[in-house]
Design an enzyme around this catalytic site. Structure first.
Site, PDB file in Angstrom:
ATOM      1  N   GLU A  82       0.840  -1.212   0.000  1.00 48.65           N
ATOM      2  CA  GLU A  82       0.000   0.000   0.000  1.00 48.65           C
ATOM      3  C   GLU A  82       0.871   1.257   0.000  1.00 48.65           C
ATOM      4  O   GLU A  82       2.086   1.205   0.158  1.00 48.65           O
ATOM      5  CB  GLU A  82      -0.898   0.026   1.244  1.00 48.65           C
ATOM      6  CG  GLU A  82      -2.302  -0.521   1.024  1.00 48.65           C
ATOM      7  CD  GLU A  82      -3.199   0.429   0.230  1.00 48.65           C
ATOM      8  OE1 GLU A  82      -2.688   1.450  -0.297  1.00 48.65           O
ATOM      9  OE2 GLU A  82      -4.395   0.151   0.136  1.00 48.65           O
ATOM     10  N   ASN A 126      -9.970   5.461   2.129  1.00 49.77           N
ATOM     11  CA  ASN A 126      -9.240   5.211   0.881  1.00 49.77           C
ATOM     12  C   ASN A 126      -9.475   6.331  -0.126  1.00 49.77           C
ATOM     13  O   ASN A 126     -10.303   7.224   0.085  1.00 49.77           O
ATOM     14  CB  ASN A 126      -9.672   3.876   0.263  1.00 49.77           C
ATOM     15  CG  ASN A 126      -8.714   2.756   0.589  1.00 49.77           C
ATOM     16  OD1 ASN A 126      -7.494   2.929   0.541  1.00 49.77           O
ATOM     17  ND2 ASN A 126      -9.247   1.598   0.932  1.00 49.77           N
ATOM     18  N   ASP A 181     -10.383   1.313  -4.012  1.00 45.02           N
ATOM     19  CA  ASP A 181      -9.227   1.410  -3.118  1.00 45.02           C
ATOM     20  C   ASP A 181      -8.508   2.728  -3.421  1.00 45.02           C
ATOM     21  O   ASP A 181      -9.157   3.751  -3.588  1.00 45.02           O
ATOM     22  CB  ASP A 181      -8.329   0.181  -3.285  1.00 45.02           C
ATOM     23  CG  ASP A 181      -7.543  -0.144  -2.024  1.00 45.02           C
ATOM     24  OD1 ASP A 181      -7.016   0.790  -1.384  1.00 45.02           O
ATOM     25  OD2 ASP A 181      -7.420  -1.321  -1.668  1.00 45.02           O
TER      26      ASP A 181
END
Length: 290
Positions: free
Chosen positions: A16, A145, A196
């Site tokens: 991430e 997100n 996301d």
């Protein structure tokens, strides 16, 4: 998938928070749940930094320092030594939450999100940090997100992934603070996967990684789907513009939540990829901490 190549074959459980540093021509990203910061020049070897705590996002303060969003708050990282110093606690007294998606507004403010480590409903929030001041913008967020901004700083985007709704809100370009009520930008509830991480290019096109959807989607400034790029992994997690011209996109991914059989069917899950297409990207601004 001729337009996708492997940037790093290092497998993250939860890759991430990618961010490119033009000063070193390197991409930084995280394996959140394992407390690791990864660093790889576009033409160099991978370095893995063990942080000792969960962290999810990074921003440049200056040539010597970085700001890192962690499960205890915002830390300043010394680039030369890797030493971390707590700058601003965020939910540090709550061991059930951690940091998640975050990004720097064009003015230098930092929007940073939190979430429950167990993805508990409404356990997280989205905060605004600017020159030492911290404010909570949005509460009752399950999975923060897609925090990103238009080039002029007048629009912010974000999502609570659990809702399936990608939101947009007007901002003050000088401070990065919202000045209106959030409105739905994209309703993704009837589509495969989950919204996301996202970035916005110089044309106002928003590029979104679709967790569980094996894709990166590009949306016009009015929310129209422009294109969908197939990814070789089920769970792409976050994009970032890379290169000194910011003309390509790197995308992290994850194997988190998969059992042994599912991982065997998704062997590249957790690797980091390059989309080999030309884009009009933007370099991340530096964050102003004081």
């Amino acid at each position: 998938m001729d337009s996708v190549s492997i940037f790093s074959d290092h497998i993250c459980e939860l890759g991430e928070g990618p961010s490119y540093d033009p000063g070193t021509d390197a991409l930084f990203w995280f394996d959140i749940v394992n407390g690791r910061l990864l660093e790889k020049p576009l033409a160099g070897a991978l370095k893995v930094h063990d942080l000792g705590l969960m962290a999810s996002a990074i921003a440049i303060i200056d040539d010597a320092r970085q700001l890192i969003a962690t499960e205890k708050g915002l830390y300043v990282r010394d680039v030369a030594t890797g030493k971390l110093a707590l700058h601003t606690p965020i939910e540090a007294d709550n061991p059930l939450t951690r940091s998640n998606d975050s990004r720097v507004h064009p003015c230098g403010a930092f929007w940073t999100g939190t979430m429950g480590k167990d993805e508990g409903k409404g356990a997280g929030a989205i905060y605004w940090f600017f020159k030492g001041e911290l404010r909570r913008l949005f509460a009752d967020i399950t999975v923060s997100n897609s925090i990103c901004f238009s080039e002029d700083g007048a629009i912010a985007y974000y999502t609570d992934t659990a809702t399936g709704l990608l939101m947009r809100v007007a901002c003050d370009p000088a401070t990065g603070l919202p000045v209106g009520e959030p409105k739905v930008f994209v309703d993704h509830r009837s589509s495969k996967g989950y919204v996301d991480g996202s970035v916005v290019d110089r044309d106002g096109v928003l590029w979104n990684a679709v967790w569980g959807g094996k894709a990166v989607k590009a949306y016009s400034p009015d929310g129209t789907l422009l294109r969908e790029i197939a990814m070789p992994v089920t769970q792409p997690s976050c994009p970032a513009f890379v290169g000194r011209k910011a003309d390509r996109i790197a995308v992290t991914s994850a194997w988190k939540g998969k059992d042994e059989k599912q991982r065997a069917l998704d062997p590249q899950a957790g690797m980091t990829f390059l989309l080999d297409l030309s884009v009009k990207g933007r370099l991340d601004p530096r964050v102003l901490i004081a």
